[in-house]
Design an enzyme around this catalytic site. Structure first.
Site, mmCIF file in Angstrom:
data_model
loop_
_atom_site.group_PDB
_atom_site.id
_atom_site.type_symbol
_atom_site.label_atom_id
_atom_site.label_comp_id
_atom_site.label_asym_id
_atom_site.label_seq_id
_atom_site.Cartn_x
_atom_site.Cartn_y
_atom_site.Cartn_z
ATOM 1 C CB SER A 124 -52.393 1.602 -124.515
ATOM 2 O OG SER A 124 -51.699 2.788 -124.311
ATOM 3 C CG HIS B 67 -49.684 -3.774 -130.257
ATOM 4 N ND1 HIS B 67 -49.635 -2.540 -129.657
ATOM 5 C CD2 HIS B 67 -50.219 -4.601 -129.333
ATOM 6 C CE1 HIS B 67 -50.107 -2.615 -128.432
ATOM 7 N NE2 HIS B 67 -50.472 -3.858 -128.218
ATOM 8 N NE ARG C 193 -52.945 -4.724 -118.203
ATOM 9 C CZ ARG C 193 -52.906 -4.380 -119.486
ATOM 10 N NH1 ARG C 193 -53.370 -5.194 -120.401
ATOM 11 N NH2 ARG C 193 -52.421 -3.217 -119.847
ATOM 12 C CE1 TYR D 274 -48.794 -5.313 -115.457
ATOM 13 C CE2 TYR D 274 -47.229 -4.984 -117.245
ATOM 14 C CZ TYR D 274 -48.525 -4.976 -116.778
ATOM 15 O OH TYR D 274 -49.547 -4.650 -117.624
ATOM 16 C CE LYS E 41 -48.126 -5.446 -125.648
ATOM 17 N NZ LYS E 41 -49.471 -5.835 -125.403
ATOM 18 C CB CYS F 195 -57.683 3.139 -128.925
ATOM 19 S SG CYS F 195 -56.670 4.617 -129.041
ATOM 20 N NE ARG G 291 -46.314 -3.105 -122.118
ATOM 21 C CZ ARG G 291 -46.325 -1.926 -122.711
ATOM 22 N NH1 ARG G 291 -45.197 -1.318 -123.031
ATOM 23 N NH2 ARG G 291 -47.458 -1.348 -123.030
ATOM 24 C CG ASP H 243 -52.089 -7.325 -127.015
ATOM 25 O OD1 ASP H 243 -52.279 -6.130 -127.308
ATOM 26 O OD2 ASP H 243 -51.114 -7.694 -126.337
#
Ligand code: SAT
Ligand code: MN
Length: 596
Positions: A254, A232, A381, A203, A212, A256, A75, A283
């Site tokens: 992100s 989120h 991904r 992407y 998102k 974690c 992103r 997510d």
């Protein structure tokens, strides 16, 4: 131009598609119906042009490989804008552009961008088709890769148009790869128009506009207006022996381990007793007040768009099983036997491969500076259907959502933050969530160890002024009859030698177990200035090899460290100016007093 029958009588939708067609000037327009025949046709076409590579059908049935432009692998927050009439409505944490300027600048790039290409029109539903908690979007795109990803990540096609009817409201999502020039890339959100325009990137988070862009940035705005919340957060269900399934949501910045927690397998001792974790979502969660007074969560998505490197049968066996078929792999390495490989996979590195950027690769390779060359991009991904996850919750598509008992927040903190604490009230929970942060690692800009605040893990995803967003959280607390408890967790506390003190992964079940006991009022806790922490003996350490006193250290609260922490919180809060809720300053002051 080839005329195609329009599968809808929705006038506004038809005229919007015609307008976009006029601007983008594609060779033809194709409405996506969601059929298997259509999927096959698009896959064949994409394989013909090299946009996709079909992987070995025996080893990875139904799987494809895609390499994106090397300048387009993540992103681009600096090119992401919230375009509200008033700049203040976007707030200090978002990039802002005036709507008219944004439309004009983007129209220049969209103009004629689809010449020689097909324009696909994808009707999609975020959330189960027809659920009261769901929202409909229509994405126009010139990318087959996007169509096939949207097919996995959302529910698409005729069934959605049927629910939309002739007058239903929908988010207008326009996307074109254009020429993938980073100088002509813009990700624009117009919450006041329920519209998203994204150009110049292929992407995931920039191009799969349901994710998102719609499910967080636009939905957070809709949620504020309509009295619900777009967050989120992962959603998981936990079975404990002799008890009904309880559900929690959790938000982490992100890196974690959100996907790992969402698909967690409890340790052996727990499994034997009948503990089990069910994945509802990994997510995003949409939270609305149910008719029973509980806060109900749905996962608006239908698939997982997960980070590939490091996915293996130790870190996440359920993810490994999920991506064995019908999966799109983006920017991993391609092996000579036509499968994919990545750093941290179960398989040893192949003797040679084609790396994510299309170059020959072999193990041990280093660049001119002597740095080891990765075969898979660190942000490569997988896109895989949620239905393939072995631990997918039987309720993951329940149109009513699942009732939430606890909300967890956490970051990656070497010190200060205990393994777990329960906040003192809803407002204190909101305050704690608004201070969430992770220490910067060597891979990020800035000073290593400095805290990057990421309130509610929503910093890049809130579609409006975050001061107002905090206020919305406070207001929701007054409306939810059966409030979930709010907890803060930290799996990453280190000892004096910088080593992680807590094993994490499946052993996090031990912490979830205490959290659910607290929700049921079954276990005492120690009240500290920052909240309730467990008595060390209440965290089950059976089967763990921890040095004596480790749990005591993990749950300890060092008041001097916390006083330092508060100085940084204050600086952060001040950046929101007037729009920062008084209730959170009150919580800040309350904590300051308690810390003495
Ligand atoms: O790029 S996505 O937003 O789709 C995934 C992520 O960054 O979390
Ligand atoms: Mn995410």
């Amino acid at each position: 131009m080839i005329a195609m029958e329009t599968p809808t009588k929705h006038k506004e939708l038809i005229s919007w598609v015609q307008d976009m067609e006029k601007m983008c000037r594609p060779d033809k327009v194709v409405w996506i119906n969601g059929s298997l025949e259509e999927k096959k046709r698009l896959e064949d076409e994409a394989c013909g042009t090299g946009e996709l590579i079909k992987l070995d059908e025996k080893k990875l049935p139904g799987c494809f490989f895609h390499r994106s432009n090397p300048n387009d692998v993540a992103r681009t927050e600096s090119l992401t804008f919230i375009c509200t009439k008033n700049k203040e409505d976007a707030g200090p944490t978002n990039n802002w552009m005036a709507p008219q300027e944004a439309y004009e600048r983007a129209a220049d790039i969209f103009g004629g961008a689809m010449k020689g290409r097909t324009m696909y029109v994808i009707p999609f539903s975020m959330g189960p088709v027809g659920s009261k908690l769901s929202k409909i979007g229509v994405e126009i795109t010139d990318s087959i890769y996007v169509v096939l990803n949207m097919r996995i990540m959302t529910r698409i096609g005729d069934a959605v148009l049927k629910v939309l009817g002739e007058n239903g409201s929908f988010t207008k999502c326009l996307h074109s790869k254009a020429d993938l020039d980073i100088k002509k890339r813009l990700i624009l959100h117009f919450p006041e128009d329920n519209t998203i325009w994204s150009v110049g990137s292929g992407y995931g988070g920039n191009a799969l506009l349901g994710k998102k862009c719609l499910a967080l940035r636009i939905a957070s705005w809709l949620g504020k207006t309509e009295g619900w919340m777009a967050e989120h957060m992962l959603i998981l269900g936990i079975d404990r022996p002799g008890k009904e399934t309880k559900y929690i949501t959790a938000a982490f910045p992100s890196a974690c381990g959100k996907t790992n927690l969402a698909m967690m397998i409890p340790p052996e001792g727990y499994k034997a007793k009948g503990y089990r974790v069910w994945t509802v979502g990994d997510d995003i969660s949409w939270l609305k007040i149910g008719s029973d007074g509980t806060l109900r969560a749905i996962n608006p998505e239908a698939g997982y768009f997960g980070v590939i490197p490091g996915t293996n049968s130790k870190s996440n066996p359920n993810a490994v099983a999920t991506i064995k078929k019908n999966t799109i792999f983006t920017n991993a390495a391609l092996t000579p036997d036509n499968t994919v490989w990545w750093e941290g996979s179960d398989d040893p590195a192949p003797p040679k491969a084609i790396d994510w950027s299309g170059n020959e690769w072999h193990p041990g390779m280093v660049d001119d500076r002597g740095v080891s060359v990765k075969a898979a991009h660190p942000n490569s991904r997988f896109t895989a259907p949620a239905s393939q996850c072995p631990c997918v919750s039987p309720k993951w598509e329940d149109p009513e959502g699942v009732p939430i008992s606890a909300i967890l927040f956490g970051g990656r903190r070497a010190n200060v933050m205990p393994l777990v604490f329960e906040t003192l009230s809803w407002n204190h929970g909101v305050f704690t969530a608004s201070t969430v942060g992770s220490e910067k690692t060597a891979a990020q800009e800035g000073v290593v160890g400095e805290i990057r605040r990421d309130p509610m893990a929503m910093l890049p995803f809130c579609g409006y002024n975050m001061g107002d967003y905090f206020q919305h959280w406070i207001n929701m607390g007054k409306k939810i009859p059966k409030l979930p408890k709010i907890f803060h967790v930290n799996w990453f506390r280190t000892d004096d030698h910088g080593k992680f003190m807590w094993p994490g992964f499946g052993d996090n079940m031990r912490v979830l177990d205490w959290i659910l006991d607290r929700c049921e009022g079954k276990v005492d806790a120690i009240q500290t200035p920052v909240g309730f922490v467990p008595k060390a003996s209440d965290i089950n350490s059976e089967g763990l090899t921890l040095a004596p006193g480790t749990i005591e250290k993990l749950v300890s609260v060092n008041q001097a460290e916390w006083r330092e922490e508060q100085k940084d919180q204050e600086k952060f809060f001040k950046t929101f100016g007037d729009r920062f809720p008084k209730e959170l300053w009150d919580e800040y002051d309350g904590l300051k007093k308690r810390l003495g």
